[in-house]
Design a protein around this motif. Structure first.
Motif, PDB file in Angstrom:
ATOM      1  N   GLY A   1       4.592  -6.355   9.930  1.00 21.12           N
ATOM      2  CA  GLY A   1       4.013  -7.699   9.838  1.00 21.12           C
ATOM      3  C   GLY A   1       2.575  -7.688   9.341  1.00 21.12           C
ATOM      4  O   GLY A   1       1.751  -8.486   9.774  1.00 21.12           O
TER       5      GLY A   1
ATOM      6  N   LEU B   1       6.156  -5.055   5.578  1.00 17.19           N
ATOM      7  CA  LEU B   1       7.253  -5.869   6.105  1.00 17.19           C
ATOM      8  C   LEU B   1       7.597  -5.450   7.533  1.00 17.19           C
ATOM      9  O   LEU B   1       7.768  -6.283   8.411  1.00 17.19           O
ATOM     10  CB  LEU B   1       8.497  -5.694   5.230  1.00 17.19           C
TER      11      LEU B   1
ATOM     12  N   THR C   1      -0.254  -8.448   6.689  1.00 19.66           N
ATOM     13  CA  THR C   1      -0.279  -9.514   5.683  1.00 19.66           C
ATOM     14  C   THR C   1      -1.162  -9.196   4.469  1.00 19.66           C
ATOM     15  O   THR C   1      -1.188  -9.956   3.520  1.00 19.66           O
ATOM     16  CB  THR C   1      -0.781 -10.826   6.323  1.00 19.66           C
TER      17      THR C   1
ATOM     18  N   VAL D   1       8.533 -13.464   8.436  1.00 20.22           N
ATOM     19  CA  VAL D   1       8.380 -12.250   7.617  1.00 20.22           C
ATOM     20  C   VAL D   1       9.518 -12.117   6.599  1.00 20.22           C
ATOM     21  O   VAL D   1       9.293 -11.777   5.444  1.00 20.22           O
ATOM     22  CB  VAL D   1       8.266 -10.995   8.528  1.00 20.22           C
ATOM     23  N   CYS D   2      10.754 -12.415   7.028  1.00 23.83           N
ATOM     24  CA  CYS D   2      11.871 -12.298   6.065  1.00 23.83           C
ATOM     25  C   CYS D   2      12.119 -13.624   5.352  1.00 23.83           C
ATOM     26  O   CYS D   2      13.151 -13.805   4.706  1.00 23.83           O
ATOM     27  CB  CYS D   2      13.132 -11.796   6.765  1.00 23.83           C
TER      28      CYS D   2
ATOM     29  N   CYS E   1      16.424  -7.723   8.622  1.00 23.70           N
ATOM     30  CA  CYS E   1      15.023  -7.858   9.050  1.00 23.70           C
ATOM     31  C   CYS E   1      14.828  -7.197  10.420  1.00 23.70           C
ATOM     32  O   CYS E   1      15.526  -7.532  11.379  1.00 23.70           O
ATOM     33  CB  CYS E   1      14.621  -9.325   9.109  1.00 23.70           C
TER      34      CYS E   1
END
Ligand code: FA5
Length: 345
Positions: free
Chosen positions: A326, A323, A328, A278-279, A268
């Motif tokens: 970040g 990813l 969404t 996130v991960c 990550c």
């Protein structure tokens, strides 16, 4: 005209010259000319006087007037030049441009972040000897599915809801049909290609899924190609794009067109592997589906699977980008809101 001018042409001329020397602008220069050299000026008046003088005085007086006139004309031409230069200097000072001032920013366009990301991915793989290979967006069902080991009733088709253009043609659901095009072009020789492009799936649009998105497919076929090459290529890619200490891991997975199949993860990039939102606290981010090209697919591409092997991988560009940054909601990529797009210039 003064009587003195008639009597003493030379004194008049030297006064006129002194006056001329003091002239500093165009307006004063014109006034001086009118007063002295124009048809209504002193020199003309002096000339007119010649006729009224006694005959013996006319010639010497005329000669003095001519000398004065020539002196004034020459001086006038010189002063005209001086005044022009002064006027020019003034104009330059008036309109002076400060070249050290910062310029006003010009609005410029920029690449869409996904275009820029694809170009970066291409650059890295091109440098590793992978040629960029274009394949069509509209495909035969046969190439999009059947030749990739997904016959009509295969359950894996359910994972890729499809836009059908006709009974037998689809908008490609992934870049993998390009594998068949590339293999058919290069077989039986070795090949190393990447296939970037847009894919289409008849999906419910959600923050994670769009009806159109981009993938970059990679394919390498040759007599000595092995699974470790897949790991090596993906690791080299990850280290160039995400940092020289990047690590990757391969996890077992399933795709009908690869055997064995894996998912490739990178550490990550947001938490460095510590675990974050996130991960999902795993320390890893999934970036590609991959595997050894299934022998049937190699055969469909024109190769003899007992002689060559292939590695293949496919990454979803928007999802990987999300990813890493970040983000969404995948829908931002297609709404063209400049406030969003400009963040990635
Ligand atoms: C495939 O499409 C395989 N062709 C990948 C592959 C190639 C595997 C070569 C093995 C060898 P999958 O359906 O998982 O796999 O899609 C790959 C990636 O595309 C996903 O991980 C995701 O990042 C992206 N993707 C798939 N569907 C969507 C969608 N609706 N919106 C955005 N991204 C998507």
């Amino acid at each position: 005209m003064s009587a003195e001018a008639t009597q003493d042409v030379e004194a008049y001329a030297s006064r006129a010259l002194a006056e001329l020397e003091a002239v500093r602008d165009q307006k004063a220069l014109e006034a001086w000319y009118r007063a002295h050299l124009s048809p209504s000026g002193t020199i003309t008046t002096l000339r007119k006087r010649i006729g009224s003088l006694p005959p013996e005085e006319r010639k010497p007086f005329g000669a003095r007037v001519n000398t004065a006139a020539n002196t004034l004309k020459d001086a006038f031409e010189r002063q005209k030049q001086v005044v022009e230069n002064l006027e020019l200097e003034r104009a330059i000072r008036r309109e002076a441009v400060d070249v050290t001032l910062p310029s006003r920013p010009l609005p410029t366009g920029g690449l869409h972040p996904i275009t820029a990301a694809i170009r970066e991915i291409e650059r890295v793989f091109n440098a590793m000897g992978f040629e960029t290979f274009e394949s069509p967006h509209a495909e035969l069902d046969e190439l999009n599915f059947e030749l990739l080991n997904m016959p009509p009733a295969h359950p894996a088709r359910d994972m890729q809801d499809t836009f059908y253009i006709s009974e037998c043609a689809v908008l490609r659901t992934h870049t993998s049909p390009g594998q068949i095009h590339a293999m058919r072009k290069y077989a039986p020789g070795p090949l190393r290609v990447i296939l970037p492009g847009r894919c289409y799936r008849h999906e419910q649009v959600t923050p994670r899924s769009e009806m159109q998105f981009h993938q970059v497919e990679g394919l390498m076929v040759g007599p000595r190609v092995r699974l470790s090459d897949l790991k090596g290529v993906l690791l080299a890619f990850a280290r160039q794009v995400f940092g020289k200490n990047q690590q990757i891991r391969l996890r077992g997975s399933y795709f009908p067109f690869t055997e064995p199949s894996v998912e490739a993860d990178i550490r990550c990039t947001l938490c460095g592997g510590e675990g974050c939102r996130v991960c999902k606290h795993t320390g890893w981010l999934e970036i590609a589906g991959a595997g050894l090209v299934h022998p049937t697919v190699l055969r469909n591409g024109g190769y003899d699977p007992s002689v060559v092997r292939g590695i293949a991988f496919g990454m979803g560009v928007e999802r990987a980008f999300m990813l890493l940054h970040g983000i969404t909601d995948i829908r931002h990529f297609f709404q063209n809101d400049l406030r969003f797009l400009r963040q990635f210039r």
